[in-house]
Design a protein around this motif. Structure first.
Motif, PDB file in Angstrom:
ATOM      1  N   GLY B 194       0.826  -1.210   0.000  1.00 25.61           N
ATOM      2  CA  GLY B 194       0.000   0.000   0.000  1.00 25.61           C
ATOM      3  C   GLY B 194       0.853   1.250   0.000  1.00 25.61           C
ATOM      4  O   GLY B 194       2.074   1.203  -0.135  1.00 25.61           O
ATOM      5  N   ALA B 195       0.186   2.381   0.129  1.00 20.89           N
ATOM      6  CA  ALA B 195       0.861   3.661  -0.011  1.00 20.89           C
ATOM      7  C   ALA B 195       1.396   4.135   1.325  1.00 20.89           C
ATOM      8  O   ALA B 195       0.629   4.491   2.205  1.00 20.89           O
ATOM      9  CB  ALA B 195      -0.114   4.687  -0.583  1.00 20.89           C
ATOM     10  N   SER B 196       2.708   4.151   1.446  1.00 22.55           N
ATOM     11  CA  SER B 196       3.308   4.730   2.641  1.00 22.55           C
ATOM     12  C   SER B 196       3.633   6.184   2.352  1.00 22.55           C
ATOM     13  O   SER B 196       3.744   6.572   1.190  1.00 22.55           O
ATOM     14  CB  SER B 196       4.582   3.967   2.987  1.00 22.55           C
ATOM     15  OG  SER B 196       5.509   4.129   1.944  1.00 22.55           O
ATOM     16  N   PRO B 197       3.772   6.997   3.418  1.00 20.19           N
ATOM     17  CA  PRO B 197       4.095   8.429   3.188  1.00 20.19           C
ATOM     18  C   PRO B 197       5.358   8.606   2.367  1.00 20.19           C
ATOM     19  O   PRO B 197       5.420   9.482   1.501  1.00 20.19           O
ATOM     20  CB  PRO B 197       4.281   8.968   4.603  1.00 20.19           C
ATOM     21  CG  PRO B 197       3.544   8.029   5.478  1.00 20.19           C
ATOM     22  CD  PRO B 197       3.572   6.691   4.827  1.00 20.19           C
ATOM     23  N   ALA B 198       6.369   7.772   2.621  1.00 23.49           N
ATOM     24  CA  ALA B 198       7.619   7.910   1.861  1.00 23.49           C
ATOM     25  C   ALA B 198       7.368   7.694   0.380  1.00 23.49           C
ATOM     26  O   ALA B 198       7.918   8.396  -0.480  1.00 23.49           O
ATOM     27  CB  ALA B 198       8.646   6.903   2.371  1.00 23.49           C
ATOM     28  N   LEU B 199       6.494   6.739   0.086  1.00 16.76           N
ATOM     29  CA  LEU B 199       6.207   6.427  -1.309  1.00 16.76           C
ATOM     30  C   LEU B 199       5.497   7.600  -1.993  1.00 16.76           C
ATOM     31  O   LEU B 199       5.823   7.980  -3.130  1.00 16.76           O
ATOM     32  CB  LEU B 199       5.325   5.183  -1.361  1.00 16.76           C
ATOM     33  CG  LEU B 199       5.223   4.485  -2.706  1.00 16.76           C
ATOM     34  CD1 LEU B 199       6.577   4.014  -3.158  1.00 16.76           C
ATOM     35  CD2 LEU B 199       4.271   3.309  -2.580  1.00 16.76           C
TER      36      LEU B 199
END
Lengths: 509, 476
Positions: B194-199
């Motif tokens: 899923g979407a992590s903040p870093a990504l």
């Protein structure tokens, strides 16, 4: 018969154009003759097709299909029906006479005829296309040559007028393009395969909201070209600035592209959308008719009079479309043809006078019939056609439109207005037309002889070609309307069937 | 060894670049004109090889992907390089020095683009990008006697470095989040994690980095100055090929590595596309220098291409590919005409184009029809390309975006017609000479004009090629 006659009609100017490219620039006469031959070939083929067209069978004839971009369902498919065949003939007549009307052209002759032939190729293409992709492609092909033709060879604020015209037409066509793409995608989803074929697209059931939306886009897109009030501002400027042949082609044929597109793509594909927007068209077209005629009345420049009279006359076409019944649509198509011939005649004559007198100011003329009897006679016939004299082509068309719209029993704005009232208002336009046309004829051609114009020579030689051909056409179809109306009727019938089959919905107001 | 065969095109290009460099040193000064011909012939040969390999697909060393999508773009770069080389013959000869280096750099820049278009891995992608950028920095500053050219070079170095840094930062964040530099692996990790903040942050940085390369507003500031200052053939090459390379890499990264985040980045691309189309077109209107006009027009063209990205569909990718290819011929055509004119008159001002149609019908016609193709007026190829792009976004429901795009392309007609107005409506100055055009340039102009006409009237072959490659890209 397998000869691709329609493609040949369209490609004859292209062949002429390619020949002209090879002719050295100083051989002006050769260039002109080449252009004349190319357009003559188109004209002959158009007449042959017109005669061979089987009215009894109706429908699309002279079909030709070539698969073009299969993955997007684009085919080069051409064919004409009872509505487009007269338009093809009209185009062929106007361009052929237009070449002769530009016979005295001396400035950059080679380029002029190249662009002129390019322009007319696009126009032919629109009328013969059965594929929406090619329809739009040809539609746009006509625009840029128009810019250059007006910009280089025009008069009276030509650069301004050329740019204004180009931008109006392009922005209009942008709306039409959106509508076309949306239609294509909607139909592709419904049908399960991509197609641009107009007949197939017409068989798709579009939901009401979509029809309303897309017809409105088409109304703007093609309405600019008609021109529908208040989108008409480009047209008088454009007409006046354009050189003679271009004015002829422009008012004679190009405006018809708009009306034709509105019928062929707008009404045919979206009959319910058309029913919804018809009242708006009906009201705006009255503004066209009455306002256009009023403005024409106060013009001082001969070409402006004709320019505004075109705005006024195209209002009748719109009324015919708005009334959406057999008679009115027949009339609309017939009026497109008649007005095209008539206005081309006017512009040819005005061009002739302007070329010799170097002015178009009505007040300076008077008694020109003494010096130029043939031009005066031509102008008078055009004028009489313009005010709807029986025996000339325009009468037939206008009569049908008025009967059609008068018999349409629908009230608008909660009973405040009805098609009857609108028809009566439109008929009053004829009276105004009579006023300004007769006044212009009187002030320009009749009255005492003015010695300052004694040096003007009457039209003769090749200059007579446009006058004779156009006047003959007006009279022929005026006296024998069945030659034309039977054909148009065969084309209008399926359209009307489609309109009647559509859900009965109320108009916008 | 099979895998090295896949690299034939790249290897040949590298060999050609180095060979030209050596040849430049070996050949005596006065015979160096021939180097240009060698470069052009070499590029044409490599293009033939690339076309013959158009169906090849495979992966070399995990991270280098040969597929129809990449090969399509390689053909595009080679076509652009070939036209740029032909365009340069006279121009470079006039400069009179180091012709070998010039053509070598041109070829090496092409090599960089090829790597960019084919890399399925972030490090090699960056490598290709730098190879391209550095070559262009030198090329932009190639006119030693011209302060503007030096300015262009410096600007390109500084802003190019900055954008590279931003991109690299984004790539490192994505690597951190995805745990790999291979695009496919990242996609797998993103799908699982899923979407992590870093990504998300990485995605934004990558997007900004690419936006620099493809001159999307608001990351476009460098381009008008660089385009104006750089030698005209270099500008032409820069404006078409490096933009196409940027798009190729952009599509690979966003569609390949981050498809699961498309709901997020499509929004960003919509904003970029709107800004780019509107600003590029509106700012082009008051320009008086042909190169600046074309610079802004090429910014706006990037806006249309972004629409294909927004649509996030096979049709969108195919449309980008189709449009990028004919954009090469449209823009190169315009630049070739500008080069021919500046070779003769030494001017890039639009007002000096007055009456060009009388002085050289060919140059004027090439300019006119190339501009019309850029504007998307039928029957030029640009119309079909724009039709595909608008179809792609309307099919995703963005009707408003299509209306904006089409209206903006009508605005573009206005400023393109200003050039046409000067050329056709204006009168040539007194005692003006006909514009002399070298045969090589003449042939190149006629060829690209013919291609624009033919693809506009019969777009089928290129459509099939582009769409099939796009399908292959989506379903490997």
């Amino acid at each position: 018969m397998n000869f691709p006659i329609l493609t040949a009609i369209m490609l004859a100017p292209v062949v002429g154009l390619l020949f002209i490219l090879l002719i050295p620039e100083r051989e002006e006469l050769t260039i002109k003759i080449t252009a004349a031959v190319a357009t003559f070939v188109s004209l002959v083929l158009a007449i042959v097709a017109y005669v061979l067209y089987d009215n009894g069978r109706g429908g699309l004839q002279f079909l030709q299909d070539v698969s073009w971009v299969p993955s997007f369902g684009i085919n080069y498919s051409v064919g004409v029906d009872g509505m487009s065949m007269p338009m093809v003939l009209l185009t062929a007549i106007v361009i052929f006479t237009g070449v002769f009307a530009s016979w005295d052209m001396t400035k950059r002759v080679k380029e002029f005829f190249i662009f002129l032939l390019m322009l007319v190729t696009g126009v032919f293409g629109v009328f013969i296309s059965r594929d929406l992709f090619f329809f739009y492609l040809f539609f746009e092909v006509a625009v840029i040559p128009m810019y250059l033709l007006i910009g280089i060879w025009g008069s009276t604020r030509k650069e301004y007028a050329a740019m204004k015209l180009t931008l109006y037409l392009l922005v209009g066509s942008a709306f039409a393009l959106i509508g076309i793409i949306a239609t294509f995608l909607y139909a592709a989803q419904q049908l399960g395969h991509a197609t641009f074929d107009i007949q197939t697209l017409a068989a798709v059931k579009y939901d009401l909201g979509f029809q309303k939306f897309v017809f409105f886009l088409m109304l703007i897109g093609f309405g600019v070209l008609v021109p529908i009030w208040p989108l008409h501002l480009w047209s008088p400027d454009g007409h006046v600035a354009a050189p003679t042949a271009v004015s002829m082609l422009h008012a004679g044929v190009l405006m018809k592209l708009g009306a034709y597109g509105l019928i062929r793509v707008g009404v045919f594909l979206f009959p319910e959308g058309a029913k919804y927007w018809a009242p708006l068209i009906a009201v705006l077209c009255i503004v066209n008719v009455v306002y256009g005629a009023m403005i024409a009345m106060v013009q001082k420049d001969l070409k402006f009079v004709i320019g505004y009279s075109s705005v006024s006359h195209m209002g009748y076409v719109l009324l015919g479309i708005a009334a959406l019944n057999t008679l009115s649509l027949n009339g609309a198509v017939a009026q497109m043809f008649a007005h095209g011939i008539m206005t081309a005649l006017f512009f040819a004559l005005v061009g002739n006078v302007y070329h010799k007198a170097h002015t178009r100011e009505i007040a300076r003329f008077g008694g020109l019939a003494h010096q130029m009897p043939r031009v005066a006679a031509g102008f008078l016939i055009g004028g009489l056609a313009s005010l709807g004299l029986p025996g000339l082509n325009n009468f037939v068309a206008e009569f049908l439109i008025f009967i059609g719209s008068f018999t349409r029993d629908q009230s608008l704005l909660g009973g405040l207005l009805s098609y009857r009232i609108l028809s009566i208002l439109a008929i009053s336009g004829i009276v105004i037309t009579a006023t300004y046309v007769l006044r212009v004829v009187k002030n320009t051609f009749f009255g005492p002889r003015k010695p300052e114009w004694d040096h003007l020579e009457d039209a003769r030689g090749v200059e007579m070609v446009p006058i004779v051909v156009l006047v003959a056409t007006l009279i022929l179809f005026g006296l024998l309307p069945s030659l034309q109306i039977d054909m148009i009727n065969s084309g209008v019938a399926p359209l009307v069937a489609k309109i009647e089959a559509a859900k009965a919905i109320g108009g916008i107001f | 060894m099979a895998s090295l065969q896949l690299l034939t095109v790249e290897i040949l290009t590298a060999a050609l670049g180095l060979g030209l460099l050596a040849l430049g040193l070996l050949v005596p000064q006065k015979d160096r004109r021939g180097i240009g011909y060698v470069a052009a012939a070499g590029l044409a040969g490599i293009m033939g090889v690339a076309l013959s390999m158009r169906d090849a697909s495979g992966v070399v060393l995990q991270g280098y992907v040969i597929d129809p999508f990449g090969t399509y773009f390689k053909v595009l770069f080679l076509a652009a390089a070939l036209l740029a080389a032909v365009c340069s013959f006279e121009y470079v000869e006039k400069m009179g020095f180091n012709q070998g280096e010039y053509y070598a750099l041109l070829v090496l820049a092409t090599l960089g683009m090829m790597i960019l278009a084919s890399s399925g891995e972030l490090i090699s992608l960056y490598l290709g990008l730098e190879l391209m950028t550095i070559a262009f920095c030198i090329l932009a500053a190639y006119r030693l006697d011209d302060a503007k050219s030096a300015e262009a070079g410096i600007k390109y170095v500084l802003l190019g470095a900055m954008s590279s840094a931003i991109l690299l930062y984004g790539l490192s964040l994505v690597y951190g989040a995805g745990g790999s530099t291979v695009i496919k692996e990242i996609a797998r990790a993103v799908a699982a994690g899923g979407a992590s903040p870093a990504l998300i942050l990485g995605t934004i940085f990558i997007l900004a980095g690419f936006a620099f390369k493809v001159t999307a507003v608001p990351f476009h500031m460098w381009s008008p100055d660089v385009y104006e200052g750089a030698p005209t053939p270099v500008t032409a090459f820069l404006s078409v090929a490096s933009k196409a390379a940027g798009f190729a890499a952009l599509v690979r990264v966003f569609f390949g590595a981050l498809p699961d985040l498309h709901n997020f980045w499509v929004q960003l691309f919509i904003a970029l596309a709107v800004l780019t189309m509107v600003l590029g077109n509106l700012v082009a209107i008051p320009q008086t220098n042909i190169k600046r006009l074309l610079a802004y027009s090429s910014i706006s063209q990037a806006g249309y291409l972004l629409l294909g990205v927004v649509s996030f569909s096979v049709l969108g990718i195919g449309a980008i590919m189709y449009y990028a290819m004919l954009y090469v011929f449209g823009n190169m055509g315009a630049f070739m005409a500008a080069t021919a004119f500046s070779n003769a008159d030494g001017s890039d001002e639009i007002r000096d184009y007055a009456g060009l149609a009388r002085r050289s019908p060919l140059v004027a016609a090439v300019m006119l029809f190339s501009l019309l193709s850029l504007a998307g007026i039928p029957p030029m190829a640009g119309f079909v390309g724009k039709l595909y792009l608008f179809m792609a976004i309307i099919s995703r429901g963005y009707i408003w975006l299509a209306i904006l795009g089409i209206l903006m392309s009508m605005v573009s007609v206005y400023y393109y017609l200003q050039v046409a107005k000067a050329m056709y409506l204006g009168n040539p100055p007194e005692e003006s000479q006909p514009v002399r055009v070298t045969p090589g340039l003449q042939i190149a102009m006629i060829v690209s004009l013919l291609i624009l006409f033919i693809l506009g009237i019969y777009p089928t072959p290129l459509t099939n090629y582009a769409m099939n490659s796009a399908v292959a890209f989506f379903m490997p």
